[in-house]
Design an enzyme around this catalytic site. Structure first.
Site, PDB file in Angstrom:
ATOM      1  N   LYS A  25       0.844  -1.194   0.000  1.00  0.00           N
ATOM      2  CA  LYS A  25       0.000   0.000   0.000  1.00  0.00           C
ATOM      3  C   LYS A  25       0.885   1.251   0.000  1.00  0.00           C
ATOM      4  CE  LYS A  25      -3.425   2.380   2.760  1.00  0.00           C
ATOM      5  NZ  LYS A  25      -4.300   2.353   3.920  1.00  0.00           N
ATOM      6  N   GLU A  73      10.720  -4.874   4.087  1.00  0.00           N
ATOM      7  CA  GLU A  73      10.755  -6.292   3.719  1.00  0.00           C
ATOM      8  C   GLU A  73      10.331  -6.474   2.260  1.00  0.00           C
ATOM      9  OE1 GLU A  73       9.374  -4.981   6.389  1.00  0.00           O
ATOM     10  OE2 GLU A  73       9.393  -6.328   8.124  1.00  0.00           O
ATOM     11  N   GLY A 111      -4.508  -2.108   5.267  1.00  0.00           N
ATOM     12  CA  GLY A 111      -3.907  -3.333   4.736  1.00  0.00           C
ATOM     13  C   GLY A 111      -4.664  -4.594   5.116  1.00  0.00           C
ATOM     14  N   ARG A 112      -5.066  -4.692   6.386  1.00  0.00           N
ATOM     15  CA  ARG A 112      -5.722  -5.933   6.838  1.00  0.00           C
ATOM     16  C   ARG A 112      -7.174  -6.029   6.380  1.00  0.00           C
ATOM     17  NH1 ARG A 112      -4.250  -2.476  10.720  1.00  0.00           N
ATOM     18  NH2 ARG A 112      -5.795  -1.605  12.153  1.00  0.00           N
ATOM     19  N   GLU A 137      -4.105  -6.594  15.104  1.00  0.00           N
ATOM     20  CA  GLU A 137      -3.616  -5.281  14.681  1.00  0.00           C
ATOM     21  C   GLU A 137      -4.753  -4.264  14.835  1.00  0.00           C
ATOM     22  OE1 GLU A 137      -2.094  -4.272  10.564  1.00  0.00           O
ATOM     23  OE2 GLU A 137      -0.163  -4.568  11.516  1.00  0.00           O
ATOM     24  N   HIS A 156      -4.781 -33.338  18.066  1.00  0.00           N
ATOM     25  CA  HIS A 156      -3.674 -34.202  18.508  1.00  0.00           C
ATOM     26  C   HIS A 156      -2.511 -33.384  19.029  1.00  0.00           C
ATOM     27  CE1 HIS A 156      -5.814 -37.676  16.987  1.00  0.00           C
ATOM     28  NE2 HIS A 156      -6.239 -36.846  16.053  1.00  0.00           N
ATOM     29  N   LYS A 182      10.031  -0.845  13.755  1.00  0.00           N
ATOM     30  CA  LYS A 182      10.551  -0.568  12.413  1.00  0.00           C
ATOM     31  C   LYS A 182      11.671   0.463  12.475  1.00  0.00           C
ATOM     32  CE  LYS A 182       6.278  -0.985   9.733  1.00  0.00           C
ATOM     33  NZ  LYS A 182       5.365  -0.256   8.866  1.00  0.00           N
TER      34      LYS A 182
HETATM   35  O1  F6P Z   1       3.667  -2.884   9.617  1.00  0.00           O
HETATM   36  C1  F6P Z   1       2.328  -3.192   9.598  1.00  0.00           C
HETATM   37  C2  F6P Z   1       1.751  -2.889   8.278  1.00  0.00           C
HETATM   38  O2  F6P Z   1       1.678  -1.516   8.143  1.00  0.00           O
HETATM   39  C3  F6P Z   1       0.385  -3.537   8.098  1.00  0.00           C
HETATM   40  O3  F6P Z   1      -0.623  -2.808   8.656  1.00  0.00           O
HETATM   41  C4  F6P Z   1       0.324  -3.664   6.627  1.00  0.00           C
HETATM   42  O4  F6P Z   1      -0.658  -4.583   6.229  1.00  0.00           O
HETATM   43  C5  F6P Z   1       1.729  -4.123   6.313  1.00  0.00           C
HETATM   44  O5  F6P Z   1       2.533  -3.410   7.219  1.00  0.00           O
HETATM   45  C6  F6P Z   1       2.194  -3.915   4.908  1.00  0.00           C
HETATM   46  O6  F6P Z   1       2.156  -2.590   4.539  1.00  0.00           O
HETATM   47  P1  F6P Z   1       2.299  -2.166   3.022  1.00  0.00           P
HETATM   48  O7  F6P Z   1       1.171  -2.766   2.265  1.00  0.00           O
HETATM   49  O8  F6P Z   1       2.248  -0.669   3.012  1.00  0.00           O
HETATM   50  O9  F6P Z   1       3.619  -2.674   2.510  1.00  0.00           O
END
Ligand code: F6P
Length: 556
Positions: free
Chosen positions: A220, A226, A281-282, A367, A398, A518
């Site tokens: 987003k 990452e 995002g979620r 979150e 199990h 972060k």
């Molecule tokens: O660090 C958490 C977060 O901001 C989430 O809320 C989000 O879904 C995820 O990182 C990924 O963010 P982006 O889509 O901006 O890479």
């Protein structure tokens, strides 16, 4: 903050704290009585309890009879919801008010699945028209890939789709792919890379032909370290194998709000699928973040999934609170979290293809509702979001079900099952369902001392073999795991989370809690590389020194 802000909305004029509301006090009294009641008594007293405490909507059947509740409990919980202004808050969400107070934004994920004919205005723009414009572009792109009109740089058909993203830009797509894989094209391979650990990239790509591989970079913000690191590695992998920078244009598309950053990466506007700041995002698996889902199951199935989401949205918005599925599930969660002091909640899908659903729900619930201040910034003196966890049944039986049955903690569980399998394999589905029903029965009713003793168990062993029971569960059943059902199920949990956040008076749509880690990672990255890191605590300093020594020793 003025009296009219969303932060104050829904509260009584006195702006009483949650725990001072008369409805809260009434529940505090009521729970004293309910703590002395056993599910065995509740079922014995009412032979129709199973029917009375069940609901059907949007293709889902909710059995909530095996909860520690009476009709009075539901009445009191509904009174609490009214006292907290839930009906008004639902309307605020559906009409695009800025309910994400700390980020001063609307939370309009319901617009992602609104039909084309609907209009939802936000700052003078019809967001539904914008959503459908993106959906149409996703459809055209998916068809072009499926028909072989969009090919790789060397002219080969694209057969592999690799989604790169993390959090909401990964968990929804990977969960939906697994859940709907019986609907997915068998000619294509789908992989998901989220972890910055390079082994995730390696594992996902090592058997793929770069000339046949399409990467979808989902972010987003297009600022997530990452994702950008994995995308850069993927870019290198493509350029190195295909020998030309221009290959990037055929092998990468992106989903983001950040047009500039995506362009810098080499993705121009024609390959970018848009998102909006009003969608967190979620809450985004049904937006362009779901492009991999559409590529897997096709545009028609994707739209059918959106239909399931929308049906649940309508249900949530229009049905009275006491017959409203997400509201009831949200209120039951509050009941156990705040009045029985349950620390966690388990989600147990009896469907192997739902294996990523608990992980998906962890982000959605934790979150959203892992918050320590109210909408107006006041510290909170009651529990907010519980810890969600789970695994598909019957595997969990199990391993951790022992604790569910005989441990000392209360763990309210949601069991999720499907009447019909999506495959034709033997009598597996019967076994799966039989186990699901047997688990909720054992958790509710257990086995008494007398019952164990009557089986001839020696006295000394009896206590070990007793099941107290009285452990609450919901059971959600659907006909089969299809796209519409998945949509309805996800929307059910989204709105249950919103219901809970409204009671707790917290912002379910921000996530400031992930920021500190972060920014500290930036500083420790420099320290790992050998730079001085003033202000670093002695424990972190020692850990970094230990790592550096081991790495240098290894290199030497
Ligand atoms: O660090 C958490 C977060 O901001 C989430 O809320 C989000 O879904 C995820 O990182 C990924 O963010 P982006 O889509 O901006 O890479």
């Amino acid at each position: 903050m003025s009296e009219d802000t969303y932060a104050n909305a829904g509260r009584p004029a006195s702006k009483a704290k949650l725990t001072e509301l008369p409805a809260w006090h009434a529940l505090t009294q009521h729970v004293q009585r309910m703590r002395r009641v056993h599910l065995r008594q509740l079922f014995a007293a009412d032979t129709t309890r199973g029917e009375r405490f069940s609901l059907q909507a949007c293709g889902l059947y909710l059995d909530y009879a095996k909860n520690l509740i009476t009709t009075e409990t539901i009445d009191l919980l509904v009174s609490l919801a009214n006292a907290c202004g839930l009906p008004r808050q639902i309307e605020a969400m559906f009409t695009g008010q800025k309910i994400n107070v700390s980020e001063d934004r609307a939370a309009l994920h319901i617009a992602l699945r609104a039909p084309r004919t609907q209009t939802i205005l936000l700052d003078g723009h019809d967001v539904v028209a914008e959503v459908h414009a993106v959906l149409d572009r996703m459809t055209a792109f998916t068809s072009a890939v499926h028909r072989g009109e969009w090919r790789g740089y060397s002219g080969k058909r694209l057969r592999n789709v690799v989604n790169i993203g993390i959090g909401g830009s990964d968990l929804g797509p990977v969960m939906a792919y697994h859940a709907l894989r019986q609907y997915a094209s068998k000619e294509m391979v789908f992989r998901f890379i989220s972890n910055v650990d390079g082994s995730d990239f390696l594992e996902a790509t090592q058997d793929l032909d770069p000339a046949e591989t399409l990467f979808i970079v989902c972010s987003k913000t297009f600022r997530t370290k990452e994702t950008l690191t994995n995308a850069a590695t993927a870019r290198e992998w493509i350029v190195r194998s295909l020998g030309d920078e221009r290959a990037v244009a055929r092998h990468f598309v992106a989903v983001s709000t950040n047009v500039e950053a995506a362009a810098k990466f080499g993705i121009d506007a024609r390959q970018l699928f848009g998102l909006w700041d009003w969608d967190g995002g979620r809450y985004s698996m049904d937006s362009a973040i779901g492009l991999s889902t559409m590529l897997a199951v096709g545009p028609e199935n994707f739209r059918s999934m959106l239909g399931g989401f929308h049906a649940m949205d309508q249900h949530f918005r229009t049905v009275p609170l006491s017959r409203n599925l997400p509201v009831l599930m949200g209120l039951l969660s509050v009941w156990y979290n705040n009045f029985f002091d349950a620390q966690t909640a388990a989600v147990l899908p009896y469907a192997h293809d739902m294996q990523r659903f608990p992980a998906y729900l962890q982000q959605l619930t934790m979150e959203s509702n892992g918050k320590h201040v109210t909408l107006d910034g006041a510290p909170i003196d009651y529990q907010t979001g519980p810890i969600y966890w789970g695994e598909p049944g019957t595997n969990g039986q199990h391993s951790f079900h022992q604790l569910l049955h005989q441990g000392t903690r209360m763990v309210p569980c949601d069991f999720i099952g499907f009447c019909r399998a999506t495959h034709p394999i033997g009598n597996h589905q019967e076994l799966l369902l039989a186990n699901l029903f047997a688990q909720t029965e054992a958790l509710a009713f257990g086995k008494t001392n007398d019952e164990v003793w009557a089986e001839g168990v020696p006295d000394w062993l009896v206590p070990h073999r007793v099941f107290e029971g009285n452990r609450p569960t919901n059971t959600l059943l659907a006909d089969t795991l299809d796209p519409a059902t998945l949509g309805a199920l996800v929307a059910l949990y989204e709105h249950s989370v919103f219901t809970q956040s409204t009671i707790w008076h917290i912002d379910a749509f921000d996530q400031w809690g992930v920021e500190l880690g972060k920014s500290l990672a930036e500083r420790t990255l420099a320290a790992l590389a050998g730079s001085a890191a003033p202000g670093l605590d002695s424990s972190s300093r020692a850990l970094i020194r230990y790592c550096r020594e081991r790495r240098e020793g290894h290199a030497g």
